[in-house]
Write a protein that holds these residues in place. Sequence first.
Motif, short mmCIF file in Angstrom:
data_model
loop_
_atom_site.label_atom_id
_atom_site.label_comp_id
_atom_site.label_asym_id
_atom_site.label_seq_id
_atom_site.Cartn_x
_atom_site.Cartn_y
_atom_site.Cartn_z
N ALA A 42 10.94 19.77 -9.27
CA ALA A 42 12.21 20.34 -9.75
C ALA A 42 12.42 21.66 -9.13
CB ALA A 42 12.80 20.13 -11.14
N TRP A 43 11.47 22.40 -9.55
CA TRP A 43 11.77 23.92 -8.95
C TRP A 43 11.67 24.00 -7.70
CZ3 TRP A 43 9.29 27.60 -6.27
CH2 TRP A 43 10.01 28.83 -6.36
N LEU A 44 10.64 23.42 -7.16
CA LEU A 44 10.52 23.35 -5.49
C LEU A 44 11.82 22.88 -4.71
CD1 LEU A 44 6.86 22.10 -5.44
CD2 LEU A 44 7.64 24.26 -4.60
N VAL A 45 12.58 21.79 -5.31
CA VAL A 45 13.74 21.43 -4.65
C VAL A 45 14.95 22.18 -4.93
CG1 VAL A 45 15.06 19.49 -4.45
CG2 VAL A 45 12.66 18.99 -4.60
N TRP A 46 14.90 22.62 -6.09
CA TRP A 46 15.93 23.55 -6.42
C TRP A 46 16.13 24.99 -5.66
CZ3 TRP A 46 15.48 28.25 -8.69
CH2 TRP A 46 16.61 29.25 -8.92
N HIS A 47 14.76 25.47 -5.44
CA HIS A 47 14.57 26.79 -4.82
C HIS A 47 14.95 26.60 -3.47
CE1 HIS A 47 12.72 30.34 -3.40
NE2 HIS A 47 11.72 29.59 -2.63
N LEU A 48 14.33 25.46 -2.80
CA LEU A 48 14.70 25.43 -1.08
C LEU A 48 16.05 25.22 -1.06
CD1 LEU A 48 15.12 22.25 0.13
CD2 LEU A 48 12.84 22.03 -0.85
N THR A 49 16.67 24.44 -1.97
CA THR A 49 18.06 24.26 -1.69
C THR A 49 18.82 25.39 -2.14
OG1 THR A 49 17.78 21.90 -2.56
CG2 THR A 49 20.11 22.90 -2.56
N ASP A 99 18.31 16.86 -16.04
CA ASP A 99 18.13 15.72 -16.89
C ASP A 99 17.71 14.51 -15.77
OD1 ASP A 99 18.94 16.56 -19.38
OD2 ASP A 99 21.07 16.56 -18.80
N SER A 100 18.41 14.60 -14.45
CA SER A 100 17.81 13.30 -13.63
C SER A 100 17.88 14.13 -12.34
CB SER A 100 18.85 12.41 -13.65
OG SER A 100 20.07 12.96 -12.89
N ALA A 101 16.89 13.49 -11.37
CA ALA A 101 16.79 13.85 -9.97
C ALA A 101 18.13 13.89 -9.32
CB ALA A 101 15.72 12.94 -9.60
N ASP A 102 19.30 12.84 -9.75
CA ASP A 102 20.45 12.91 -8.90
C ASP A 102 21.17 14.13 -9.02
OD1 ASP A 102 19.96 10.28 -8.86
OD2 ASP A 102 21.35 9.68 -10.40
N LEU A 103 21.08 15.25 -10.13
CA LEU A 103 21.34 16.49 -10.14
C LEU A 103 20.92 17.41 -8.81
CD1 LEU A 103 21.65 17.49 -13.70
CD2 LEU A 103 23.62 17.15 -11.99
N LEU A 104 19.61 17.27 -8.53
CA LEU A 104 19.14 18.06 -7.41
C LEU A 104 19.59 17.36 -6.19
CD1 LEU A 104 15.57 18.74 -9.21
CD2 LEU A 104 17.30 20.28 -8.58
N LEU A 153 10.79 23.37 4.82
CA LEU A 153 9.92 22.23 5.14
C LEU A 153 8.41 22.53 4.36
CD1 LEU A 153 10.39 22.04 9.11
CD2 LEU A 153 10.88 20.26 7.31
N GLN A 154 8.19 23.99 4.21
CA GLN A 154 7.10 24.06 3.41
C GLN A 154 7.22 23.77 1.94
OE1 GLN A 154 5.14 28.24 3.91
NE2 GLN A 154 6.61 28.22 5.52
N HIS A 155 8.44 24.11 1.44
CA HIS A 155 8.66 23.75 0.11
C HIS A 155 8.93 22.30 -0.47
CE1 HIS A 155 9.27 27.98 -0.26
NE2 HIS A 155 8.81 27.86 -1.84
#
Length: 171
Positions: A42-49, A99-104, A153-155
């Motif tokens: 979750a953190w990796l996807v949130w951060h890269l976004t 709460d869910s991956a859908d938010l990310l 790409l790294q994240h």
Amino acid sequence: MHAKDILIDGFGRIREEVHAALDGLGPDGLHRRPAPDANSVAWLVWHLTRVQDDHLADAFGLEQVWLSQGWDKRLDLGLPRHDTGYGHSPAKVAKVRVDSADLLTGYHDAVHEQTLGALRGLAAKDLERVVDERWDPPVTLGVRLVSVLSDDLQHVGQAAYLRGLLQSAAA
């Protein structure tokens, strides 16, 4: 093929990999960290976004999707509004819980759409425009776009690897 087409393809691949990394993950898979100082999927996807949103909005003179579309409120992470995750301590990494991956994926898709809109209007000469004079040499739009692509790409690769580790451990 024009440079903007290569960039559009590159950011499209990031989107595909974000979706693949998050597909079917529940809260445990999203937030589990293999070590106390490690990042979660979750953190990796949130951060890269957040980095893509922040850096491209700045480079193109746009408002961040995080703020303009209310994703800061929807995700409600308890972090400063302009936080992108850079330099996060383990305690701050732990705050990135959804709460869910859908938010990310929703946030990433919204950022992706803004990115595509900005890239579609690019002319080759635009890539030479200086977007950040704090560096020596100053950073051009072309360099900033490649930098964000590389970081994303790294994240997303780290998120995919972590997902695989978690699935192997659960099997």
